[in-house]
Each structure stands twice: as C-alpha cells, then as structure tokens.
Write a protein that holds these residues in place. Structure first.
Motif, short mmCIF file in Angstrom:
data_model
loop_
_atom_site.label_atom_id
_atom_site.label_comp_id
_atom_site.label_asym_id
_atom_site.label_seq_id
_atom_site.Cartn_x
_atom_site.Cartn_y
_atom_site.Cartn_z
N GLY A 8 0.82 -1.20 0.00
CA GLY A 8 0.00 0.00 0.00
C GLY A 8 0.85 1.25 0.00
N LEU A 9 0.18 2.37 0.13
CA LEU A 9 0.84 3.67 0.05
C LEU A 9 1.64 3.98 1.30
CD1 LEU A 9 -2.22 5.33 -1.56
CD2 LEU A 9 0.05 5.40 -2.58
N SER A 10 2.76 4.65 1.11
CA SER A 10 3.59 5.06 2.24
C SER A 10 2.81 6.02 3.12
CB SER A 10 4.86 5.75 1.73
OG SER A 10 5.59 4.89 0.87
N GLY A 11 2.78 5.74 4.41
CA GLY A 11 2.04 6.57 5.35
C GLY A 11 0.60 6.15 5.55
N ALA A 12 0.18 5.06 4.88
CA ALA A 12 -1.22 4.64 4.97
C ALA A 12 -1.50 3.75 6.18
CB ALA A 12 -1.64 3.91 3.69
N GLY A 13 -0.45 3.33 6.90
CA GLY A 13 -0.69 2.57 8.11
C GLY A 13 -0.29 1.11 8.05
N LYS A 14 0.65 0.77 7.17
CA LYS A 14 1.06 -0.64 7.06
C LYS A 14 1.68 -1.14 8.36
CE LYS A 14 3.59 0.03 3.36
NZ LYS A 14 3.26 1.44 3.06
N SER A 15 2.47 -0.31 9.00
CA SER A 15 3.11 -0.73 10.25
C SER A 15 2.09 -1.03 11.33
CB SER A 15 4.08 0.35 10.75
OG SER A 15 5.14 0.54 9.83
N ARG A 16 1.10 -0.16 11.47
CA ARG A 16 0.05 -0.41 12.46
C ARG A 16 -0.76 -1.65 12.10
NH1 ARG A 16 -2.13 5.76 13.56
NH2 ARG A 16 -0.60 6.30 15.16
N ILE A 96 -0.10 13.33 2.89
CA ILE A 96 0.82 14.48 2.93
C ILE A 96 0.92 15.03 4.34
CG2 ILE A 96 1.10 16.87 2.16
CD1 ILE A 96 -0.18 15.90 -0.54
N ASN A 97 -0.21 15.18 5.02
CA ASN A 97 -0.20 15.70 6.38
C ASN A 97 0.54 14.77 7.33
OD1 ASN A 97 -1.61 18.00 5.70
ND2 ASN A 97 -3.61 17.12 6.18
N ARG A 98 0.40 13.47 7.14
CA ARG A 98 1.09 12.52 8.02
C ARG A 98 2.60 12.64 7.85
NH1 ARG A 98 -2.79 7.14 7.18
NH2 ARG A 98 -4.56 7.93 8.40
N PHE A 99 3.07 12.80 6.63
CA PHE A 99 4.51 12.96 6.41
C PHE A 99 5.01 14.28 7.00
CE2 PHE A 99 4.27 9.48 3.35
CZ PHE A 99 5.50 8.87 3.55
N ARG A 103 7.66 14.40 9.87
CA ARG A 103 8.90 14.84 9.22
C ARG A 103 9.68 13.66 8.61
NH1 ARG A 103 11.24 19.56 13.33
NH2 ARG A 103 9.32 20.81 13.35
N ARG A 104 8.94 12.65 8.25
CA ARG A 104 9.58 11.52 7.57
C ARG A 104 9.81 11.87 6.11
NH1 ARG A 104 5.69 6.90 7.81
NH2 ARG A 104 7.24 5.99 6.44
N LYS A 105 10.77 11.18 5.52
CA LYS A 105 11.08 11.37 4.10
C LYS A 105 10.32 10.36 3.28
CE LYS A 105 15.07 11.45 0.97
NZ LYS A 105 16.54 11.24 0.88
N HIS A 106 9.62 10.81 2.25
CA HIS A 106 8.88 9.90 1.38
C HIS A 106 9.87 9.08 0.55
CE1 HIS A 106 6.20 8.39 -1.75
NE2 HIS A 106 5.19 8.69 -0.94
N THR A 139 -7.46 4.09 5.50
CA THR A 139 -7.24 4.51 6.89
C THR A 139 -7.43 6.00 7.11
OG1 THR A 139 -4.86 4.88 6.58
CG2 THR A 139 -5.56 2.64 7.14
N SER A 140 -7.91 6.71 6.09
CA SER A 140 -7.99 8.17 6.17
C SER A 140 -8.72 8.64 7.43
CB SER A 140 -8.70 8.73 4.94
OG SER A 140 -8.00 8.41 3.77
#
Length: 285
Positions: A8-16, A96-99, A103-106, A139-140
C-alpha cells in the motif's frame, strides 16, 4: 497456511496493520523484496505447523526491486501457492499531512520535486496492485483502534475461507469511504436528528432504532435492500471475491446509517455468513 502480502501507500498505516496482525497470531516480516517472497513462502510451508499464519510487507521502499512484484505474484499463482493481498490506502491530503507531522522522508522524494508529486507518483505505480488486492482498507478516517478492529475482523478467522462482508455506517459530510464496494444512501429515510430527545443518541440506542424502523418507507427500503444483498452475495462468491464492503451513509453517520448497517450485520450473521460492522463516524460531532 494463511499467507498475506501487505502493501500500500507510504504513510497509509502498514506498520500499524502489521502490529495488529501480530496481535492476532500472524508471524510478520517487513520490507521484503518481491523476489524473495517465494523463498519466504517455501520456508514457512516447511514450518507450517508453527507458522500457519504469515504476513509479509513489500512496498515502494524496495525501489527498483518492487517492479518485480507482478512477476512474483504470477509465479506464485502458477505454482498453486495461495496468498491474499491486503492493500492499505488513504487520501492524498491525509498522506501528505502525516509525512509533514512526522517529518519523515517519502521513499520517492528523490524522484520528484515535491511531497505532493511523490504521493501521486506512488499512487500511480501502485494502482495495478490495488486493483488486484483481495482486501482494501482506507485509513484516512480510521483511528488506530478502528484499524485494529478491521484487521481483527478480517483475519481472526481463516483468511482463505469464504467471503468476508464488512458493513460500515458513515456520514456523507465526512466523505464517502473509498474502499466500499457498494454504497447505499439512506438520507431519504425519516431523520431522528429532528426529534429533540433522540438527537444526541445513536442508531445503537433502541429509541433511535425503533424510530427509524417504524416508518412504512423504512420497512419498504429494508425489505428490498436485504433482498438485493441476499441476491448479490452468491454472485460475489462465485467471482472468488474475498472481501465485500457495504457502506450505508446518512448525513452525519449517527442515526439512520448506523441503524441500517447494524440491521444488515445482524441479518448476515443470522444467515451464517462471515460479517463485521464498523460505525465510522458515530463519535464525530
């Protein structure tokens, strides 16, 4: 063996999502290059008595190696190695807001001139994967607890078994759920919001449920609605679909949509189907 490929997309919550899967008994591995997935599959099969549920994460962090994912998936299919794909998604603005907040790098920031372009480029690259996914979770608007609940409802049973049906209520003023396969608008039904003693209750409360269901127009809708769902479910099963998300929306997601979504959920359980329910906006003002 339940073998889930998480992407999935970076920042979409894969880790959670993976943490939630670990909590319900999955053995999880992160950032696996696609070409290594068959080897991981074989190793897990050799130890399937102790590794009966496995999830591997593969995504754009692999750079050029990620392009081999479709070749890998086709190879697994040819060798009759069963798997499911879980795709985590979220809206561009949310990502975008999550990054910005963390302050993570995409992962694609070096290939583009802005964070917005990086998100759009990744979405385009992943579009074919999303189209092939067995399970999609947006997860929005989900809290961490709601995401964990969704993961649990999907995978606490056998991930290779019959269709999993997820019923969702939502408020149109908060946006429509992008992962929904079917969306029904119940704003045409009588609204308890205009009854003072019901306004601050929800469709989970008996007075609201009784109010919504007592009207002839609601009875007519429910009868036709349940008949339609009962007719469609076997068709989705015949197509081999793994997850069906049915979203019911009203204005605020507190009263009518909650009542009908809960009614549908109970109806599906009575028929012995795998079902879950989530009231996305019930706690929003």
């Amino acid at each position: 063996m339940d073998f889930i490929i998480v992407t999935g997309l970076s920042g979409a919550g894969k880790s959670r999502a993976v943490h939630a899967m670990e909590d319900i008994g999955f053995y999880c591995m992160d950032n696996i290059p696609p070409k290594l997935i068959p080897a991981v599959y074989d190793l897990c099969m050799q130890a399937k008595d102790s590794l009966s549920r496995v999830a591997v994460v593969t995504d754009i962090r692999g750079g050029g190696m990620f392009s081999s994912l479709f070749e890998t998936l086709e190879g697994l299919r040819v060798e009759h190695k069963t798997y499911k794909i879980l795709f985590l998604d979220a809206g561009d603005t949310v990502l975008i807001n999550r990054f910005k907040e963390t302050r993570r790098k995409h992962p694609l920031s070096e290939d583009t001139t802005s964070l917005e372009q990086a998100v759009k480029l990744e979405r385009e690259i992943l579009r074919p994967v999303r189209e092939r996914a067995d399970y999609i979770i947006d997860t929005s608007l989900l809290s961490p607890a709601q995401l964990k609940e969704r993961i649990s409802s999907l995978f606490l049973g056998d991930a290779t078994s019959a269709l999993q049906i997820h019923c969702m209520s939502f408020g149109f003023k908060f946006g429509t759920p992008t992962e929904a396969d079917l969306i029904f608008d119940v704003r045409c039904l009588p609204n308890p919001y205009y009854v003072e003693e019901l306004r601050h209750k929800t469709g989970l409360d008996a007075p609201v449920r009784d109010y919504v269901l007592k009207w002839e127009q609601t009875k007519g809708f429910v009868s036709r609605f349940l008949d339609l769902i009962d007719y469609m479910i076997p068709l989705y099963c015949n197509e081999g679909k793994s997850q069906l998300v049915i979203a019911i929306g009203c204005t605020g997601g507190h009263h009518r949509s909650v009542t009908i979504a809960q009614l549908l959920y109970e109806h599906l359980l009575e028929k012995g189907l795998r079902a879950s329910v989530n009231h996305r906006d019930i706690r929003k003002g």
